[in-house]
Write a protein that holds these residues in place. Structure first.
Motif: not given
Ligand code: R5P
Length: 315
Positions: A92-94, A126-128, A182-184, A206-208, A215-217, A232-242
């Motif tokens: 769903q992210r693509q 859903l992501h969107s 965790p992101d806009m 503010v996440k990029n 790569k996330i910053t 609160v997020d929709d999903m945790i994959s690698t966990g980097r965002t969180i």
């Protein structure tokens, strides 16, 4: 309606069947030596409405293929209507081309799901919110946010134990808590949850993400923070965002962090990273089955069985 399950998340399918006072339908899934699958539905389904639950989580391609074959078996054996319950919709992210030259994976998935004769999809968070519009068949988009709201109410109204270091004298967390996206991109979700919680204040990181490397910053926070943060997020994959969001919140003075995410994708060493992070507890749902090896002490799994069961009653 008859309810069947693919092999990706049988515990959730069983829970839903039990709630609906039904037994799961019988599907034989044989795997040949080369990995190919042979699917056979052994229940009588002529003229029946059939639903199959399959989360298209890791291994995403195998789980999709299995779902396509089950739907094909339904179709060829006389099912009247087919509902695919896909609590976690893989790819769903693509949902668009991020860079010239890319495939739109979700568009291919839409064609496949429609092509095998599925009449209706039931999916969760859903992501969107635009994803259902890509389908030309019925779509029920459910949300785990009401489940999260109930849990958050419990957390923020619970008396915090006396802690001399934090100078806490046993007051509820309510006035000291803020929701954090965790992101806009997650702001819409946070606003809905804020309303459910009596306009609880919210902020966003503010996440990029580098579209080339992934790569996330994280750079800053928009909005006012408080002593306790609920990410609160929709999903945790690698966990980097969180993990990055919680590190930033900690640097900004937040003392206690709770995390809520609907889909525990949990790739790579995500469980270890979450356990070691500056986080009190991680709440996810059972849209994806968390295997024993991926469970960790800070994790609590909430169930979406009831909301899916209720949606199926209306189908
Ligand atoms: C991104 O837009 C999503 O909402 C999630 O924040 C993201 O997919 C989580 O991925 P990861 O855990 O790998 O950072």
């Amino acid at each position: 309606m008859k309810i069947f399950s693919g092999s990706s998340n049988k515990p959730l399918a069983e829970k839903i069947a039990t709630l609906l006072k039904k037994r799961l339908g019988r599907v034989e899934i044989n795997i040949f030596a080369d990995g190919e699958k042979r699917i056979r539905v052994t229940d009588k389904i002529v003229g029946k409405d059939c639903a199959v639950l399959q989360s298209t989580s890791t291994d995403v391609d195998k789980n999709y293929m299995e779902l396509f074959f089950i739907a094909d078996a339904f179709k060829r054996n006389g099912a009247r209507a087919i509902t695919a319950v896909i609590p976690y919709l893989g790819y769903q992210r693509q949902d668009h081309m991020f860079r010239v030259g890319e495939a739109v994976s979700l568009d291919v998935i839409v064609k496949m799901l429609e092509g095998v004769g599925i009449d209706k999809i039931v999916a969760v968070d859903l992501h969107s919110i635009k994803i259902p519009e890509l389908f030309h068949i019925g779509f029920v988009h459910l949300s785990a946010l009401p489940i999260f709201a109930e849990k958050i109410k419990e957390i923020i109204s619970a008396k915090v134990a006396y802690d001399p270091a934090k100078r806490d004298i046993g007051s509820p967390r309510f006035h000291n808590s803020v929701l954090v996206s965790p992101d806009m991109g997650g702001i819409r979700r946070i606003k809905i949850l804020s309303k459910m919680l009596g306009n609880m204040p919210y902020a966003a990181v503010v996440k990029n993400r580098d579209v080339k490397t992934g790569k996330i910053t994280v750079s800053n926070i928009e909005g006012e923070l408080k002593k306790n943060a609920i990410i609160v997020d929709d999903m945790i994959s690698t966990g980097r965002t969180i993990v990055l969001a919680s590190e930033l919140l900690r640097r900004k003075g937040v003392e206690e962090i709770f995390v809520f995410a609907t889909h525990p994708v949990f790739s790579q060493d995500c469980p270890k990273a979450l356990q070691q992070a500056f986080i009190e507890k991680v709440f996810v749902t059972d849209t994806i089955e968390v295997s024993k090896e991926k469970q960790f002490p800070k994790l609590e799994v909430l169930s979406v069985a009831e909301i899916i069961g209720e949606a199926l009653k209306l189908t």
